[in-house]
Scaffold this active site. Structure first.
Site, PDB file in Angstrom:
ATOM      1  N   ASP A   1      -6.157  30.477 -23.928  1.00  0.00           N
ATOM      2  CA  ASP A   1      -5.724  31.813 -24.261  1.00  0.00           C
ATOM      3  C   ASP A   1      -6.343  32.220 -25.661  1.00  0.00           C
ATOM      4  OD1 ASP A   1      -4.902  34.452 -24.513  1.00  0.00           O
ATOM      5  OD2 ASP A   1      -2.794  33.782 -24.772  1.00  0.00           O
TER       6      ASP A   1
ATOM      7  N   ASP B   1       1.019  28.029 -23.716  1.00  0.00           N
ATOM      8  CA  ASP B   1       2.267  27.617 -24.351  1.00  0.00           C
ATOM      9  C   ASP B   1       3.315  28.701 -23.805  1.00  0.00           C
ATOM     10  OD1 ASP B   1       1.398  29.934 -25.524  1.00  0.00           O
ATOM     11  OD2 ASP B   1       1.790  29.368 -27.405  1.00  0.00           O
TER      12      ASP B   1
ATOM     13  N   ASP C   1       2.203  29.855 -18.106  1.00  0.00           N
ATOM     14  CA  ASP C   1       1.144  28.937 -18.101  1.00  0.00           C
ATOM     15  C   ASP C   1       1.384  27.511 -17.484  1.00  0.00           C
ATOM     16  OD1 ASP C   1      -0.726  30.415 -19.580  1.00  0.00           O
ATOM     17  OD2 ASP C   1       0.464  29.989 -21.380  1.00  0.00           O
TER      18      ASP C   1
ATOM     19  N   ASN D   1     -21.416 -15.670 -14.134  1.00  0.00           N
ATOM     20  CA  ASN D   1     -21.058 -17.530 -14.279  1.00  0.00           C
ATOM     21  C   ASN D   1     -20.257 -17.580 -12.998  1.00  0.00           C
ATOM     22  OD1 ASN D   1     -21.871 -17.861 -16.788  1.00  0.00           O
ATOM     23  ND2 ASN D   1     -19.824 -17.239 -17.777  1.00  0.00           N
TER      24      ASN D   1
ATOM     25  N   ASN E   1     -11.628 -18.641 -17.714  1.00  0.00           N
ATOM     26  CA  ASN E   1     -11.134 -17.010 -17.625  1.00  0.00           C
ATOM     27  C   ASN E   1     -10.386 -16.886 -18.432  1.00  0.00           C
ATOM     28  OD1 ASN E   1     -11.307 -14.835 -15.789  1.00  0.00           O
ATOM     29  ND2 ASN E   1      -9.280 -15.312 -15.385  1.00  0.00           N
TER      30      ASN E   1
ATOM     31  N   ASP F   1     -11.116 -14.227 -22.071  1.00  0.00           N
ATOM     32  CA  ASP F   1     -10.519 -12.910 -22.170  1.00  0.00           C
ATOM     33  C   ASP F   1      -9.813 -12.757 -23.428  1.00  0.00           C
ATOM     34  OD1 ASP F   1     -10.455 -11.852 -19.500  1.00  0.00           O
ATOM     35  OD2 ASP F   1      -8.586 -12.952 -18.693  1.00  0.00           O
TER      36      ASP F   1
END
Length: 800
Positions: free
Chosen positions: A277, A538, A542, A606, A631, A635
């Site tokens: 708006d 708002d 809406d 891998n 692993n 990580d």
């Protein structure tokens, strides 16, 4: 908390791995099984710790913009969070308020409630305290207000009878197991999961079958295949996503944007179309009375007095126009007494109040000019004489046109003598006398032209949606830099089919004279045209558009229903705040994609290499526990991706998931990784490494190369021209150091490792450096051929 902890181990692959490890305790080496279970547990606890911290941080942010209900407790009015309302509470209702539970009305004054979410009825329903039969249909229960609906106008008091699952809305929710619509980001994650699941299933099944065919131990082969599956599966992806999103939410909060729905952050970064708006966003939002004029365009104290009486006595929702009229003047209102009120609604676009003055009952009506003129049969001139509206209409229309061309909003004021009537009848707004105009001004915000230009530079097109007429909209568009704005008016849009609107909507800059129900239609049309659409609103009307948008945006001062429907709440109603929020959303999206690229390059390479090597070597190239340890260690640097620096070019344009691009990335960089893995195999065999030394050498090469490749694939630029965050750099160095010393740890033997001869290390280091160089070269070629898929070219060498 317990659900989140258990959720870390709910992956079918992880559950099968745990089951197989427990089985191996009874069949062979219990210590191996214990190590596998310990690594799985540590990995799960790491993910839980990160996600739990992220969830707590987000809950604290959401509390900043929580929605409260007004309740009466111990005889006093208090503000209570919606979730703390209980049966037996007496709540006060006003325009814009959300109904906190199923309630029985105790008092109501001109109370209209929107029940579309529950009954599908578009028009607000009037509510009054009364007694109805128990079998009355839900849509006809005019003496009750239901959870999930909201007040459009008027006020009332109600007793809460049911909350939560016991409400009508709760029953529907439970029976259908309703979920919020999937965001663009969630859809991308799901498709990425399908891609990895397909690759993992085919690879693991083939490896297990081949190893059994070559007469290798069945249980070892099974554990090896499952460990490969864990290595291929981005086990920490949920945790990485949660960390990224919560980190993004915290940074956005620093920019005065509060996140209510985490998954929408990625959509925020992908957004390429923003609908808003104009009032309070494009303009200052501080409406001022420019003039009060009669039908002949002369200053009129009477018009100002009647407009003031109407604005000062309304009991509906608070709005800036009535506030402006009340602040503009304080005329003498002695002797005027309010008798009744017909509140404003979005269909009539009028507000009527019945007054008594010296025994005379007068209805005063104020509203949109066209709607006022539609109920008038006469107009009052400056000398007090009356003429037919048909004769006055051309001059009134000419005045309206001139004011609109100047960007002024125009209201009409009218009245009617109601004789001895003490209440407003349904047909009272007819045969009225037009008194004149209230001319309003709301200038554009300072710096708005620069902000709109910044949005355009970020690849976001602003579309203005306003209820004002096309002339006002065109004037405002010119003032904010949209010199040749293309305008589509509501009446014209009403005559268009949905297909025609989809084709037209993308080219329109300003939607003028838009009815509340048309806003959602515009949003849906833009989404069907392929855009990621944000909507900033708002108001009471809406809510449906906010729900329909990919990114729902509201402000802290919005009505309850708008704030609840929004994904984000701006602490300031300023597009500049939005610009900062978009940049943060894109940083978050970029960092999430980094993890995806890492998981689909070195990790995939891998695991693929190990799978292939297991077919040709007389032993398993790595033990299951060693694969899981790889692993876990790889990580660790990836857990810091959320706070990593992001190259400027990744923030300058909207980005969306592209699974085909990710698949190509996986093939290219996975292949590069596999080439150097097989080179490592060949070198270790050539050096006559024992089985433990072979596994140790490959373990070191795998982890160090995977950690270093993070620095390569995290950026399109050469890795030495894109600075990683300090935490990522430290984590990478720490993992490399831990990996190098692992063979010398007291328990290294239990892990299957053995120190290698000294001359092995420089050869492995040389392979790693060659891999990094090859990956850089492959990245250069890859992005040259895939530039269009990935996004905009960098404007300058900076990190943000």
């Amino acid at each position: 908390m317990l659900t989140l902890l258990v959720g870390q181990f709910k992956s079918p692959i992880v559950l099968i791995l745990i089951g197989a490890a427990i089985l191996s305790i009874f069949l062979q080496d219990a210590s191996d099984a214990a190590i596998i279970l310990a690594i799985v547990l540590v990995s799960g606890l790491l993910g839980f710790w990160q996600e739990y911290g992220a969830a707590n941080a987000v809950e604290k942010l959401r509390a900043v913009v929580g929605t409260n209900a007004r309740a009466v407790r111990d005889g006093a009015e208090v503000s209570v969070p919606l979730e703390e309302i209980v049966p037996g509470d007496v709540v006060l209702l006003s325009a814009g308020a959300i109904i906190p539970g199923d309630c029985r009305l105790l008092e109501a004054r001109d109370l209209f409630v929107n029940e579309a979410t529950l009954t599908g009825e578009t028009y607000p329903v009037e509510k009054t305290p009364c007694v109805l039969a128990p079998e009355t249909a839900l849509a006809r229960c005019t003496n009750a207000a239901f959870m999930g609906t909201h007040v459009v106008s008027g006020s009332g008091k109600a007793l809460v009878v049911y909350t939560g699952r016991e409400t009508e809305f709760g029953k529907v929710f439970e029976s259908l197991k309703l979920r919020p619509p999937e965001t663009e980001f969630e859809h991308g994650i799901r498709r990425f999961g399908y891609l990895l699941a397909e690759v993992t299933f085919v690879l693991v099944l083939a490896i297990f079958a081949f190893n059994v065919y070559f007469h290798k131990p069945v249980l070892d082969s099974f554990l090896f295949a499952l460990a490969l599956a864990v290595g291929l599966t981005p086990q920490l992806l949920p945790a990485i996503i949660s960390i990224n999103l919560s980190h993004g939410a915290r940074r956005m909060a620093e920019k005065k944007v509060i996140t209510k729905r985490l998954a929408a952050i990625e959509n925020f970064g992908s957004m390429n179309m923003l609908c808003s708006d104009k009032t309070g966003t494009i303009t200052e939002g501080k409406v001022r009375v420019h003039a009060a004029l009669d039908a002949q365009r002369r200053e009129s104290a009477k018009v100002l007095l009647y407009a003031y009486l109407n604005a000062a006595n309304e009991t509906g929702f608070v709005n800036p126009i009535d506030e402006a009229i009340r602040e503009s003047a304080a005329p003498n209102c002695d002797g005027w007494r309010k008798l009744d009120e017909l509140p404003y609604d979005f269909l009539r676009k009028r507000l009527s109040i019945l007054f008594e003055k010296d025994g005379r009952h007068l209805l005063i009506t104020k509203g949109a000019l066209r709607q006022i003129l539609g109920v008038c049969t006469q107009a009052e001139l400056s000398d007090g004489s009356l003429i037919d509206m048909d004769r006055s209409r051309p001059a009134v229309d000419r005045h309206w046109h001139e004011f609109s061309a100047q960007g002024r909003r125009v209201l009409g004021v009218a009245c009617r003598d109601c004789g001895t009537e003490t209440a407003i009848k349904r047909d009272a707004e007819n045969g009225m006398i037009f008194l004149g105009f209230i001319v309003l001004s709301d200038p554009p915000k300072a710096g708005i032209e620069k902000t709109i230009r910044e949005l355009n530079e970020l690849g976001i097109t602003l579309k203005i949606i306003t209820g004002d007429n096309a002339l006002i909209a065109e004037h405002v568009a010119r003032e904010v830099g949209l010199k040749s704005a293309r305008i589509l008016a509501g009446p014209e849009m009403r005559a268009m089919s949905n297909t025609a609107l989809v084709r037209r909507a993308s080219d329109v800059d300003v939607f003028a004279e838009i009815e509340p129900m048309q806003k959602e239609r515009i949003i849906v049309a833009l989404k069907k045209a392929g855009h990621v659409v944000g909507y900033l609103g708002d108001g009471i009307n809406d809510a449906t558009a906010l729900h329909a948008a990919d990114v729902g945006l509201s402000v802290d001062s919005a009505v309850d229903v708008a704030r609840e429907a929004a994904d984000f709440v701006l602490l300031e109603r300023d597009l500049e705040v939005l610009v900062d929020g978009v940049r943060e959303g894109r940083r978050t999206f970029a960092n999430t994609l980094k993890y995806v690229f890492i998981a689909t390059s070195a990790n995939f390479g891998n695991m693929f290499s190990m799978a292939g090597a297991s077919l040709f070597l007389p032993f398993l190239p790595l033990l299951p526990k060693q694969i899981l340890l790889i692993n876990l260690l790889t990580d660790c640097p990836e857990m810091t991706i959320a706070g990593d620096n992001v190259d400027l070019e990744l923030v300058q344009a909207p980005r969306r998931w592209d699974i085909a691009f990710i698949r190509r990335f996986m093939i290219v960089f996975g292949l590069v990784s596999s080439i150097f893995d097989y080179l490592t195999f060949g070198v270790l065999v050539w050096l006559h490494a024992t089985v433990p030394q072979f596994r140790t050498g490959w373990f070191i090469e795998s982890i160090v190369s995977a950690s270093m490749i993070v620095l390569v694939v995290r950026s399109r630029r050469p890795f030495f021209k894109s600075r990683p965050s300090k935490l990522l750099a430290l984590a990478t160095v720490a993992v490399v150091v831990v990996t190098a010393f692992t063979p010398y740890l007291p328990f290294a033997g239990r892990l299957g490792f053995q120190p290698m001869p000294a001359h092995f290390y420089p050869i492995i280091a040389l392979i790693i450096f060659a891999y990094i160089a090859a990956a850089e070269f492959a990245k250069l070629l890859f992005y040259r051929t895939n530039r269009a898929s990935f996004g905009a070219k960098a404007q300058q060498p900076q990190c943000v």
